[in-house]
Design a protein around this motif. Structure first.
Motif, PDB file in Angstrom:
ATOM      1  N   PRO A  23     -29.757 -23.855   4.891  1.00  0.00           N
ATOM      2  CA  PRO A  23     -28.663 -23.740   3.920  1.00  0.00           C
ATOM      3  C   PRO A  23     -27.591 -24.786   4.218  1.00  0.00           C
ATOM      4  N   HIS A 183     -22.012 -18.998  12.878  1.00  0.00           N
ATOM      5  CA  HIS A 183     -21.030 -20.085  12.732  1.00  0.00           C
ATOM      6  C   HIS A 183     -19.568 -19.648  12.629  1.00  0.00           C
ATOM      7  N   SER A 274     -29.389 -20.300  14.913  1.00  0.00           N
ATOM      8  CA  SER A 274     -28.429 -21.371  15.139  1.00  0.00           C
ATOM      9  C   SER A 274     -27.523 -20.953  16.295  1.00  0.00           C
TER      10      SER A 274
END
Ligand code: FNR
Length: 364
Positions: A23, A183, A274
């Motif tokens: 994304p 994130h 991530s």
């Protein structure tokens, strides 16, 4: 047969290969009026090009579940049906190309209302700003606004907004929904002790900090069909414990493995692994495949399929990640911005069959 071009089944879906598009926000929607948060020609062309380029699955960028949840004022949203209608065109083209259409749903929490990165990415000025919300009234970094601490009622409302956005995504034709838990955005802000100072049922212990993430996942899973997969993007570590001089309490890779087990029993099908992003000034040792070991840990220790992401750029590198069992798929970000045709180039490099559209395939 290469690992990269071996189809991958999840629930009733078959991904034609294991090269997936990560994304990536385009920060390109209109900000005000009826076009706010609505995908337009830029978004269509951007995603259509990567589908034509052969990506097996495309995760459309972080799409906000509410206006307050946008990272920048120009983010896509799914809080109304106009936004869903515009995304339908993208999902339908992807499907036609044999690329599985997925979408990431998110809420930016205390990192909302920042400017487009090419304008510096700082908090936006008063003409575009709104009041930020977060688990605790702790700003992201110096120079960032202090968010309001969410009440339990407001938390429950955001959980419902994730479910409503998922319903719109489904109506728009998406077949995979990814919950954005990474994130330093809202879900990660609840998970990490660096941003969560609450003393109620949503703060303190691991169970309490994980409560919001699990409630969101349960709400999304409840509206997402049994036969379709739900993904969860994690920041596997805040990178504090990997910096021996930093002794702050933070989110760690052990916590991620524990969370992954909880997500698995709640019907999450794959963790997109991530790292980082919770606050500024933490040293991250980036390099080729630097996040892959975290994907391997989740896959091995929690038994949850994983996607590896972060500086995966070479066909042989991607092939090795899959063949050695580090992950079930690779997600490419910037490399697909540089080269939308990367999957076809990788097929040529590894001796696999290309999946070019007929319009091009007969000619080249
Ligand atoms: C991103 N990234 C990102 N991550 C995410 O979870 N949701 C998002 O919407 C975005 N937006 C975004 C925009 C742009 C322009 C970039 C470059 C990155 C992070 C992205 O998905 C990926 O994890 C990183 O880019 C690392 O992978 P690469 O680029 O090294 O392959």
């Amino acid at each position: 047969m290469t690992a990269l071009f071996t189809p991958y089944d999840l629930r009733s879906l078959t991904m034609p290969n294991r090269i997936w598009m990560a994304p990536m926000c385009q920060y390109s929607a209109e900000v005000f009026g009826p076009g706010a948060g609505v995908a337009h020609d830029w978004h269509f062309t951007h995603y259509a090009a990567r589908a034509t380029g052969g990506a097996g699955l495309i995760l459309v960028e972080a799409t906000a579940v509410s206006p307050e949840g946008r990272i920048s004022p120009a983010d896509l949203g799914l809080w109304n049906d106009t936004q869903a209608a515009a995304l339908r065109r993208i999902a339908s083209f992807l499907k036609e190309r044999g690329t599985v259409p997925g979408i990431q749903l998110g809420h930016a929490g205390r990192k909302a209302a920042t400017d487009r990165p090419w304008r510096g990415g700082k908090p936006v000025g008063p003409d575009e700003a709104w009041q930020l919300v977060a688990p605790s009234a702790v700003p992201f970094a110096q120079g960032h606004p202090v968010p309001d601490e969410l009440t339990v009622e407001q938390i429950q409302r955001i959980v419902r907004q994730f479910a409503e956005a998922a319903q719109r995504a489904l109506a728009a034709g998406f077949q995979v929904v990814e919950v954005h838990g990474a994130h330093g955005y809202l879900i990660h802000e609840f998970l990490s002790p660096l941003s969560n100072r609450r003393t109620d049922a949503y703060g303190g212990s691991f169970e309490n900090r994980a409560r919001f993430a699990l409630e969101v996942v349960e709400a999304v899973r409840a509206v997402w069909p049994e036969e379709l997969p739900v993904f969860y993007r994690t920041s596997a570590t805040d990178w504090v414990t990997e910096n021996p001089e930093d002794e702050r309490d933070s989110w760690t890779a052990d916590d991620t493995v524990r969370l992954a087990r909880e997500l698995r029993v709640r019907g999450v099908d794959l963790m997109d692994v991530s790292t980082g992003g919770i606050t500024s000034g933490i040293r991250i040792p980036t390099g080729p495949g630097y996040q892959v070991p975290f994907a391997r840990r989740v896959r091995e220790e929690a038994g949850l399929p994983t996607g590896a992401v972060g500086l995966v750029t070479e066909p042989q590198q991607a092939e090795k990640i899959l063949a050695s069992g580090d992950a079930d798929a690779v997600l490419l970000g910037r490399e697909l911005l540089r080269d939308p045709y990367w999957p076809h180039h990788a097929a040529a490099a590894l001796g696999a069959a290309k999946r070019l559209p007929d319009q091009y395939g007969w000619a080249v």
